[in-house]
Scaffold this motif. Sequence first.
Motif, mmCIF file in Angstrom:
data_model
loop_
_atom_site.group_PDB
_atom_site.id
_atom_site.type_symbol
_atom_site.label_atom_id
_atom_site.label_comp_id
_atom_site.label_asym_id
_atom_site.label_seq_id
_atom_site.Cartn_x
_atom_site.Cartn_y
_atom_site.Cartn_z
ATOM 1 N N TYR A 37 0.662 -1.653 0.259
ATOM 2 C CA TYR A 37 -0.120 0.006 -0.004
ATOM 3 C C TYR A 37 0.957 1.004 -0.166
ATOM 4 N N ALA A 38 2.580 1.145 0.898
ATOM 5 C CA ALA A 38 2.984 2.379 0.738
ATOM 6 C C ALA A 38 4.343 1.764 0.306
ATOM 7 N N ALA A 39 4.290 2.071 -0.801
ATOM 8 C CA ALA A 39 5.608 1.860 -1.748
ATOM 9 C C ALA A 39 7.090 2.606 -1.189
ATOM 10 N N ALA B 75 -0.708 6.353 1.971
ATOM 11 C CA ALA B 75 -1.282 5.019 2.309
ATOM 12 C C ALA B 75 0.194 5.010 4.045
ATOM 13 N N ARG B 76 1.438 6.162 3.502
ATOM 14 C CA ARG B 76 2.294 5.506 4.868
ATOM 15 C C ARG B 76 1.666 5.606 6.641
ATOM 16 N N ALA B 77 0.764 6.625 6.643
ATOM 17 C CA ALA B 77 0.234 7.033 8.442
ATOM 18 C C ALA B 77 -0.787 5.793 8.611
ATOM 19 N N LEU C 186 12.978 -0.849 -5.414
ATOM 20 C CA LEU C 186 12.272 0.503 -5.101
ATOM 21 C C LEU C 186 11.422 0.955 -4.261
ATOM 22 N N THR C 187 11.114 -0.065 -3.457
ATOM 23 C CA THR C 187 10.757 -0.037 -2.301
ATOM 24 C C THR C 187 11.765 0.355 -1.134
ATOM 25 N N LEU C 188 13.016 -0.300 -1.457
ATOM 26 C CA LEU C 188 14.150 -0.894 -0.880
ATOM 27 C C LEU C 188 14.463 0.158 -0.466
ATOM 28 N N ARG C 189 15.053 1.170 -2.312
ATOM 29 C CA ARG C 189 15.567 2.164 -2.051
ATOM 30 C C ARG C 189 14.853 3.234 -1.392
ATOM 31 N N ALA C 190 13.791 3.295 -2.147
ATOM 32 C CA ALA C 190 13.179 4.789 -1.258
ATOM 33 C C ALA C 190 12.653 5.033 0.127
ATOM 34 N N TYR C 191 12.623 3.461 1.304
ATOM 35 C CA TYR C 191 12.713 3.736 2.569
ATOM 36 C C TYR C 191 14.710 3.437 3.150
#
Length: 287
Positions: free
Chosen positions: A219-221, A227-229, A278-283
């Motif tokens: 949901y929050a990539a 959706a992160r909240a 992409l998700t791991l890099r974004a976080y």
Amino acid sequence: MIGAARSFVHHHARVLEQRRFAFLFDGGPAEPVVTALAAYRNDDGGFGHALEPDGRGPSSQPLHTYTAVRLAHEVGDDRFAADAADFLGSVANADGGVPNCLVTARDDPRAPWWEVSTDSDLLMTALAASALHQTGVEHPWLDRASAYCWQRIDGLGKTHPYEVNACVQFLQHVPDRPRAEAAAARLGEIVREQGLVDLGEGQRTEGYAAGETHKPHDYAATPDSIARAWFSHDEVARDLDDLEAARRDDGGWAFPWPAWTPVTEFEWRPIVTIEALLTLRAYGRIS
């Protein structure tokens, strides 16, 4: 991790995913990505030819078209957006919604969940509208589609993870930000109340295969997702730990839904591998 994924992609991926990987992780050019996407385009402005691996036929379909617009925008090119909007408008119903799978695919090989229908579908309309909003294109169909999505989201009751995820994409990119933030807060409550997120406990959603669940990162990539909240810091951290650990020895990630024909396993895995990176890099888990 990126080196192992690169080897996996070179061993298994289509040209499109190889070019996309090169752009995203190796400083490759954008134009080859767009050229690869163009091979899936039809004269009506829509896209087909198994761009989304589960729809194998050549006919233009809303889901293929959404994917093409989104991936072209990812590399900074919106040349397909206006024609895609024309195509979507041509297949839309009076309420602005588009079906999940058009009748033109009736005789084409496709996954069981690609159900041919003429009914407007919130999931598909929200995805298609989200991609066009992201490009900034203006089109009469997009106005009608957005009104349809707002009406359906405002009245949303029992739902399912894929529909929620499509709504998240719409709310992420629709211009009315205050309304989107309020709708996202309500949607997050629905996700919790209906148990539509797997927080590491292996929840199973009715009608889906074992293991076919949505995690917080689905949901929050990215950290700036609307959706992160919905999730605490600890919930997201555990989820990202699990995502890292899910990488297979060949350098790629697997997908949780059924592979209904063998080719889809080879085509989907590079796609979900790129999305995982992409998700791991974004976080901040990888550089």
